[in-house]
Enzyme design. Structure first.
Site, PDB file in Angstrom:
ATOM      1  N   ARG A  15       0.820  -1.210   0.000  1.00 54.29           N
ATOM      2  CA  ARG A  15       0.000   0.000   0.000  1.00 54.29           C
ATOM      3  C   ARG A  15       0.850   1.255   0.000  1.00 54.29           C
ATOM      4  NH1 ARG A  15      -4.882  -2.482   2.649  1.00 54.29           N
ATOM      5  NH2 ARG A  15      -6.465  -0.891   2.632  1.00 54.29           N
ATOM      6  N   ARG A  24     -22.780  -1.935   2.409  1.00 55.30           N
ATOM      7  CA  ARG A  24     -22.124  -2.961   3.236  1.00 55.30           C
ATOM      8  C   ARG A  24     -22.538  -2.809   4.696  1.00 55.30           C
ATOM      9  NH1 ARG A  24     -15.824  -3.714   2.109  1.00 55.30           N
ATOM     10  NH2 ARG A  24     -15.379  -2.107   3.627  1.00 55.30           N
ATOM     11  N   ARG A  68     -17.395  -3.303  10.944  1.00 58.55           N
ATOM     12  CA  ARG A  68     -15.990  -3.018  11.264  1.00 58.55           C
ATOM     13  C   ARG A  68     -15.871  -1.635  11.897  1.00 58.55           C
ATOM     14  NH1 ARG A  68     -12.602  -4.119   5.846  1.00 58.55           N
ATOM     15  NH2 ARG A  68     -11.614  -2.190   6.513  1.00 58.55           N
ATOM     16  N   ARG A  82      -9.501   6.883   5.067  1.00 54.34           N
ATOM     17  CA  ARG A  82      -8.846   5.755   4.364  1.00 54.34           C
ATOM     18  C   ARG A  82      -8.645   6.104   2.890  1.00 54.34           C
ATOM     19  NH1 ARG A  82     -13.053   1.521   6.189  1.00 54.34           N
ATOM     20  NH2 ARG A  82     -12.247   0.232   4.507  1.00 54.34           N
TER      21      ARG A  82
HETATM   22  P1  ADP Z   1      -9.773  -1.579   2.955  1.00 54.42           P
HETATM   23  O1  ADP Z   1      -9.026  -2.078   1.746  1.00 54.42           O
HETATM   24  O2  ADP Z   1     -11.245  -1.588   2.743  1.00 54.42           O
HETATM   25  O3  ADP Z   1      -9.256  -0.260   3.477  1.00 54.42           O
HETATM   26  P2  ADP Z   1      -8.455  -3.509   4.683  1.00 54.42           P
HETATM   27  O4  ADP Z   1      -9.133  -4.545   5.484  1.00 54.42           O
HETATM   28  O5  ADP Z   1      -7.563  -3.934   3.577  1.00 54.42           O
HETATM   29  O6  ADP Z   1      -9.604  -2.579   4.156  1.00 54.42           O
HETATM   30  O7  ADP Z   1      -7.583  -2.579   5.650  1.00 54.42           O
HETATM   31  C1  ADP Z   1      -8.104  -2.056   6.849  1.00 54.42           C
HETATM   32  C2  ADP Z   1      -7.039  -1.219   7.570  1.00 54.42           C
HETATM   33  O8  ADP Z   1      -5.914  -2.041   7.908  1.00 54.42           O
HETATM   34  C3  ADP Z   1      -6.419  -0.074   6.760  1.00 54.42           C
HETATM   35  O9  ADP Z   1      -7.199   1.099   6.805  1.00 54.42           O
HETATM   36  C4  ADP Z   1      -5.070   0.088   7.467  1.00 54.42           C
HETATM   37  O10 ADP Z   1      -5.192   0.773   8.686  1.00 54.42           O
HETATM   38  C5  ADP Z   1      -4.694  -1.336   7.791  1.00 54.42           C
HETATM   39  N1  ADP Z   1      -3.886  -1.952   6.711  1.00 54.42           N
HETATM   40  C6  ADP Z   1      -4.245  -3.007   5.924  1.00 54.42           C
HETATM   41  N2  ADP Z   1      -3.278  -3.303   5.043  1.00 54.42           N
HETATM   42  C7  ADP Z   1      -2.280  -2.408   5.264  1.00 54.42           C
HETATM   43  C8  ADP Z   1      -1.022  -2.168   4.668  1.00 54.42           C
HETATM   44  N3  ADP Z   1      -0.571  -2.914   3.648  1.00 54.42           N
HETATM   45  N4  ADP Z   1      -0.268  -1.150   5.159  1.00 54.42           N
HETATM   46  C9  ADP Z   1      -0.677  -0.391   6.167  1.00 54.42           C
HETATM   47  N5  ADP Z   1      -1.860  -0.551   6.770  1.00 54.42           N
HETATM   48  C10 ADP Z   1      -2.665  -1.546   6.341  1.00 54.42           C
END
Ligand code: ADP
Length: 191
Positions: free
Chosen positions: A88, A127, A139, A150
């Protein structure tokens, strides 16, 4: 097959990852799910991560890179995996390159799910409604205010990765606005 699913929150990465996991018999590696597991089991990482996640911010690269490195070294990942929500940030993308190089392997494709921002907000609202109607727990980061944050994180830190993978000639753009099975079919044309 080693695959990354890129795209904003709500683009359908998790939905597609689950379908592809069944079809290709390789695990879905969702850093969001792994972090939520850590939160639920109240590990040190989980306690630190929860605060950041509830603000809609990214967990530190250091933590997430370690989680992924540990997971990829497990036996069920040797024939491939689907990364959902990782990398990310640029630092995560570089860490992943290093990790794959160390294991003498490479990515097969990076799929970007393209979805309008307006549709993302509608999907979030649906959702939440569906989860509540089913008596489930929403969530803690799935509300309009945190979702907006986000999206900001995504735009600032994740969107630039598309250019990185485009330059590497690995990026495949897919219309994430289509129906779920149509999206799956389009992804499969690249696999
Ligand atoms: P979405 O893609 O809908 O934002 P996720 O379940 O993938 O949901 O992620 C939820 C949260 O988990 C993110 O907002 C972040 O805080 C954290 N997170 C997930 N993956 C990462 C990542 N690769 N790097 C940093 N934070 C992450």
């Amino acid at each position: 097959m080693k695959l990354i699913l890129l795209g904003p929150p709500g683009a359908g990465k998790g939905t597609q990852a689950k379908i592809l996991m069944e079809k290709y018999n390789i695990p879905q590696l969702s850093t969001g799910d792994m972090l939520r597991d850590a939160v639920a089991s109240k590990t040190e990482v989980g306690i630190r991560a929860k605060e950041v996640m509830d603000l809609g911010k990214f967990v530190s690269d250091e933590i997430v890179n370690q989680i992924v490195a540990d997971r990829i070294s497990q036996d069920d990942c040797k024939d491939g995996f689907i990364l959902d929500g990782y990398p990310r940030t640029a630092a995560q993308a570089l860490a992943l390159e290093e990790l794959l190089k160390k294991n003498n392997t490479h990515l097969d494709a990076v799929i970007e799910l393209k979805v309008d921002e307006k549709a993302l907000i509608e999907r979030l609202e649906n959702r939440i409604k569906e989860t509540l109607a089913a008596g489930g727990a929403v969530r803690s980061d799935d509300n309009a205010e945190v979702f907006a944050k986000r999206l900001v994180e995504y735009r600032e830190k994740t969107l630039p990765l598309s250019d990185f993978y485009r330059q590497n000639k690995q990026l495949k753009e897919v219309n994430g606005m289509a129906q779920v099975d149509v999206v799956t079919k389009e992804i499969q044309t690249y696999l």
